[in-house]
Scaffold this motif. Structure first.
Motif, mmCIF file in Angstrom:
data_model
loop_
_atom_site.group_PDB
_atom_site.id
_atom_site.type_symbol
_atom_site.label_atom_id
_atom_site.label_comp_id
_atom_site.label_asym_id
_atom_site.label_seq_id
_atom_site.Cartn_x
_atom_site.Cartn_y
_atom_site.Cartn_z
ATOM 1 N N LYS A 150 3.275 -3.202 -8.830
ATOM 2 C CA LYS A 150 4.066 -4.435 -8.989
ATOM 3 C C LYS A 150 3.762 -5.399 -7.837
ATOM 4 O O LYS A 150 3.545 -6.598 -8.053
ATOM 5 N N ALA A 151 3.715 -4.864 -6.619
ATOM 6 C CA ALA A 151 3.402 -5.706 -5.460
ATOM 7 C C ALA A 151 2.033 -6.365 -5.631
ATOM 8 O O ALA A 151 1.861 -7.558 -5.366
ATOM 9 N N LEU A 152 1.058 -5.596 -6.102
ATOM 10 C CA LEU A 152 -0.289 -6.148 -6.311
ATOM 11 C C LEU A 152 -0.273 -7.269 -7.344
ATOM 12 O O LEU A 152 -0.907 -8.316 -7.158
ATOM 13 N N ARG A 153 0.443 -7.055 -8.426
ATOM 14 C CA ARG A 153 0.499 -8.089 -9.473
ATOM 15 C C ARG A 153 1.177 -9.358 -8.974
ATOM 16 O O ARG A 153 0.916 -10.449 -9.477
ATOM 17 N N GLU A 154 2.041 -9.203 -7.956
ATOM 18 C CA GLU A 154 2.721 -10.380 -7.394
ATOM 19 C C GLU A 154 1.925 -11.021 -6.254
ATOM 20 O O GLU A 154 2.419 -11.900 -5.556
ATOM 21 N N GLY A 155 0.714 -10.538 -6.023
ATOM 22 C CA GLY A 155 -0.138 -11.186 -5.020
ATOM 23 C C GLY A 155 -0.016 -10.599 -3.624
ATOM 24 O O GLY A 155 -0.586 -11.130 -2.672
ATOM 25 N N ALA A 156 0.715 -9.471 -3.475
ATOM 26 C CA ALA A 156 0.876 -8.860 -2.150
ATOM 27 C C ALA A 156 -0.292 -7.924 -1.840
ATOM 28 O O ALA A 156 -1.126 -7.635 -2.695
ATOM 29 N N VAL A 157 -0.310 -7.464 -0.599
ATOM 30 C CA VAL A 157 -1.368 -6.588 -0.103
ATOM 31 C C VAL A 157 -0.800 -5.176 0.054
ATOM 32 O O VAL A 157 0.306 -5.000 0.546
ATOM 33 N N VAL A 158 -1.585 -4.167 -0.391
ATOM 34 C CA VAL A 158 -1.100 -2.792 -0.447
ATOM 35 C C VAL A 158 -2.144 -1.853 0.148
ATOM 36 O O VAL A 158 -3.339 -2.032 -0.090
ATOM 37 N N VAL A 159 -1.712 -0.877 0.931
ATOM 38 C CA VAL A 159 -2.643 0.159 1.419
ATOM 39 C C VAL A 159 -2.562 1.375 0.504
ATOM 40 O O VAL A 159 -1.466 1.831 0.175
ATOM 41 N N PHE A 160 -3.729 1.857 0.076
ATOM 42 C CA PHE A 160 -3.758 2.981 -0.865
ATOM 43 C C PHE A 160 -4.936 3.901 -0.545
ATOM 44 O O PHE A 160 -5.923 3.480 0.063
ATOM 45 N N PRO A 161 -4.852 5.180 -0.953
ATOM 46 C CA PRO A 161 -5.928 6.126 -0.655
ATOM 47 C C PRO A 161 -7.068 6.040 -1.663
ATOM 48 O O PRO A 161 -6.849 5.759 -2.837
ATOM 49 N N THR A 162 -8.290 6.231 -1.175
ATOM 50 C CA THR A 162 -9.419 6.515 -2.066
ATOM 51 C C THR A 162 -10.012 7.827 -1.570
ATOM 52 O O THR A 162 -9.563 8.375 -0.564
ATOM 53 N N GLU A 163 -11.036 8.335 -2.252
ATOM 54 C CA GLU A 163 -11.640 9.593 -1.809
ATOM 55 C C GLU A 163 -12.410 9.437 -0.501
ATOM 56 O O GLU A 163 -12.649 10.414 0.204
ATOM 57 N N THR A 164 -12.778 8.175 -0.141
ATOM 58 C CA THR A 164 -13.549 7.961 1.089
ATOM 59 C C THR A 164 -12.608 7.726 2.268
ATOM 60 O O THR A 164 -12.488 8.582 3.152
ATOM 61 N N VAL A 165 -11.942 6.562 2.264
ATOM 62 C CA VAL A 165 -11.011 6.185 3.322
ATOM 63 C C VAL A 165 -9.871 5.409 2.656
ATOM 64 O O VAL A 165 -9.959 5.073 1.473
ATOM 65 N N TYR A 166 -8.809 5.128 3.396
ATOM 66 C CA TYR A 166 -7.742 4.274 2.864
ATOM 67 C C TYR A 166 -8.250 2.833 2.778
ATOM 68 O O TYR A 166 -9.010 2.378 3.642
ATOM 69 N N GLY A 167 -7.852 2.145 1.705
ATOM 70 C CA GLY A 167 -8.224 0.750 1.535
ATOM 71 C C GLY A 167 -6.998 -0.143 1.642
ATOM 72 O O GLY A 167 -5.867 0.304 1.444
ATOM 73 N N VAL A 168 -7.235 -1.426 1.987
ATOM 74 C CA VAL A 168 -6.149 -2.404 1.956
ATOM 75 C C VAL A 168 -6.494 -3.394 0.851
ATOM 76 O O VAL A 168 -7.481 -4.126 0.939
ATOM 77 N N GLY A 169 -5.694 -3.355 -0.236
ATOM 78 C CA GLY A 169 -6.106 -4.018 -1.460
ATOM 79 C C GLY A 169 -5.228 -5.174 -1.877
ATOM 80 O O GLY A 169 -4.072 -5.292 -1.474
ATOM 81 N N ALA A 170 -5.826 -6.026 -2.705
ATOM 82 C CA ALA A 170 -5.108 -7.139 -3.327
ATOM 83 C C ALA A 170 -5.818 -7.487 -4.629
ATOM 84 O O ALA A 170 -6.958 -7.044 -4.854
ATOM 85 N N ASP A 171 -5.170 -8.272 -5.463
ATOM 86 C CA ASP A 171 -5.749 -8.730 -6.730
ATOM 87 C C ASP A 171 -7.082 -9.440 -6.463
ATOM 88 O O ASP A 171 -7.105 -10.519 -5.861
ATOM 89 N N ALA A 172 -8.171 -8.836 -6.917
ATOM 90 C CA ALA A 172 -9.508 -9.346 -6.588
ATOM 91 C C ALA A 172 -9.770 -10.726 -7.167
ATOM 92 O O ALA A 172 -10.661 -11.435 -6.703
ATOM 93 N N LEU A 173 -9.021 -11.103 -8.202
ATOM 94 C CA LEU A 173 -9.299 -12.362 -8.885
ATOM 95 C C LEU A 173 -8.383 -13.494 -8.415
ATOM 96 O O LEU A 173 -8.463 -14.606 -8.913
ATOM 97 N N ASP A 174 -7.516 -13.197 -7.435
ATOM 98 C CA ASP A 174 -6.547 -14.175 -6.932
ATOM 99 C C ASP A 174 -6.909 -14.537 -5.483
ATOM 100 O O ASP A 174 -6.668 -13.766 -4.561
ATOM 101 N N PRO A 175 -7.515 -15.726 -5.288
ATOM 102 C CA PRO A 175 -7.986 -16.096 -3.943
ATOM 103 C C PRO A 175 -6.894 -16.025 -2.878
ATOM 104 O O PRO A 175 -7.148 -15.559 -1.761
ATOM 105 N N ALA A 176 -5.684 -16.436 -3.200
ATOM 106 C CA ALA A 176 -4.606 -16.426 -2.192
ATOM 107 C C ALA A 176 -4.293 -14.991 -1.779
ATOM 108 O O ALA A 176 -4.069 -14.703 -0.593
ATOM 109 N N ALA A 177 -4.284 -14.087 -2.732
ATOM 110 C CA ALA A 177 -3.996 -12.680 -2.429
ATOM 111 C C ALA A 177 -5.114 -12.093 -1.561
ATOM 112 O O ALA A 177 -4.851 -11.395 -0.571
#
Ligand code: TXA
Ligand code: MG
Length: 331
Positions: free
Chosen positions: A15-42
């Motif tokens: 939900k936070a991602l869909r609202e344009g916020a930034v979220v830290v989440f795990p991947t198999e490599t390292v933790y990523g800090v993510g946002a909606d890739a198609l939203d420049p402001a995010a």
């Protein structure tokens, strides 16, 4: 806030991602800090949180190869073969970008790095959010990548509202980055998929010039000093005696020195950490960044690390060690 990566946590992060916020989440490599890739402001919020130079493009994560394909405007046969063999997994493929991928995400390049991560939480998050997620490693720019949620939290603090905790990551170094832009495939960054395994699928792969080509860096992220702890890092080729010699030199003036060495070459010194055997590059890759952060936290001034063979994941481990040791420009 740090949330367990259960259904409620993932729903909240999506939900936070869909609202344009930034979220830290795990991947198999390292933790990523993510946002909606198609939203420049995010995506701009990611650059702000990390202190990342704006010309450094961000990898876009997709839930599967089908979703990945929509981010590229071409899908050459080599991309199909790599996706088939290595996705989900620690491989990023650089392709001409689709029009919907904004400039901020690609650092102004006409290409986009895409990967399908192999972590159940990342997969659930991507499906729940229903959008591609742009995500660099969740460290402050220049620091070692976080393999534990607390490392990400220590670097990014309150600039990120939601952290999903799924324990330590498995691979420990970042994805391999492969460019398929030219007529032959080019390795831009060694990582979690070994070069030998890529060549088994593609035939010979050219090694990118990375940092060397200062005029026109192919993978902009590789030109900066990276992965560096605050302590000075020294990479030593040799056995226990060679490591100990360097430790003695460095500690002469009271410098506090720790050693990271293989089981075979661990010297007798008060502060030695052993990731595994010399040939167990996967164990080194899994442990490396957390070790560097822990030794920093323990207040060591210098860290002497044994060089391991550059085969399999050893290539990525040595690449990160060289960059962390190099006194190049900090971003
Ligand atoms: O394992 C990983 O790759 C992690 C997880 C979170 O997925 N992500 C990661 O992202 O390591 P980052 O931003 O720390 O490193 C991405 C690297 C940088 O060196 C960047 O320059 C390169 O990939 N890259 C991304 N897109 C590119 C593009 N279009 N062309 C060339 N290089 C690209
Ligand atoms: Mg990074």
């Amino acid at each position: 806030m740090v949330l367990p990566a259960d259904d409620a946590g993932v729903a909240r992060a999506a939900k936070a991602l869909r609202e344009g916020a930034v979220v830290v989440f795990p991947t198999e490599t390292v933790y990523g800090v993510g946002a909606d890739a198609l939203d420049p402001a995010a995506v701009r919020r990611i650059f702000a949180a990390k202190g990342r130079p704006p010309d450094n493009p961000i990898i876009v994560h997709a839930e599967d190869a089908h979703a990945a394909r929509r981010l590229a405007r071409e899908w050459p046969p080599a991309a199909a073969r790599l996706a088939d063999r290595f996705w989900p997994g620690p491989l990023t493929i650089v392709l001409p970008r689709a029009r919907e991928v904004p400039d901020v995400t690609t650092g102004g390049l006409d290409s986009v790095g895409i990967r399908v991560p192999d972590h159940p939480v990342a997969g659930r998050l991507l499906r729940a959010a229903g959008i591609p997620i742009a995500a660099p490693s969740a460290n402050r720019s220049g620091r070692p990548s976080p393999t534990r949620v607390e490392d990400a939290k220590a670097d990014l603090g309150d600039s990120v509202s939601v952290y999903l905790d799924a324990g330590p990551t498995r691979v420990g170094v970042e994805s391999t980055v492969m460019s398929l832009l030219g007529t032959e495939p080019v390795l831009l960054r060694p990582g979690g998929v070994a070069l030998e395994d890529l060549e088994a699928v593609l035939g010979p792969v050219r090694l990118g010039r990375g940092a060397e080509d200062a005029e026109r860096p192919i993978s902009p992220g590789t030109k900066y000093r990276h992965y560096a702890p605050s302590a000075d890092l020294h990479v030593v080729h040799g056995d226990a005696a060679a490591l100990l010699r360097r430790v003695r030199e460095l500690s002469r003036d009271g410098t506090r020195v720790a050693v990271v060495a293989s089981r075979e070459h661990a010297p007798s010194w008060a502060h030695v950490r052993v990731p595994g055997a010399r040939s167990d590059a996967a164990a080194w890759s899994h442990a490396l960044f957390a070790l560097l952060r822990d030794l920093d936290a323990e207040g060591f001034d210098a860290i002497v690390v044994e060089a391991i063979p550059e085969a399999g994941l050893g290539r990525a481990v040595m690449d990160r060690l060289r960059r962390a040791a190099a006194g190049g420009p900090s971003p």
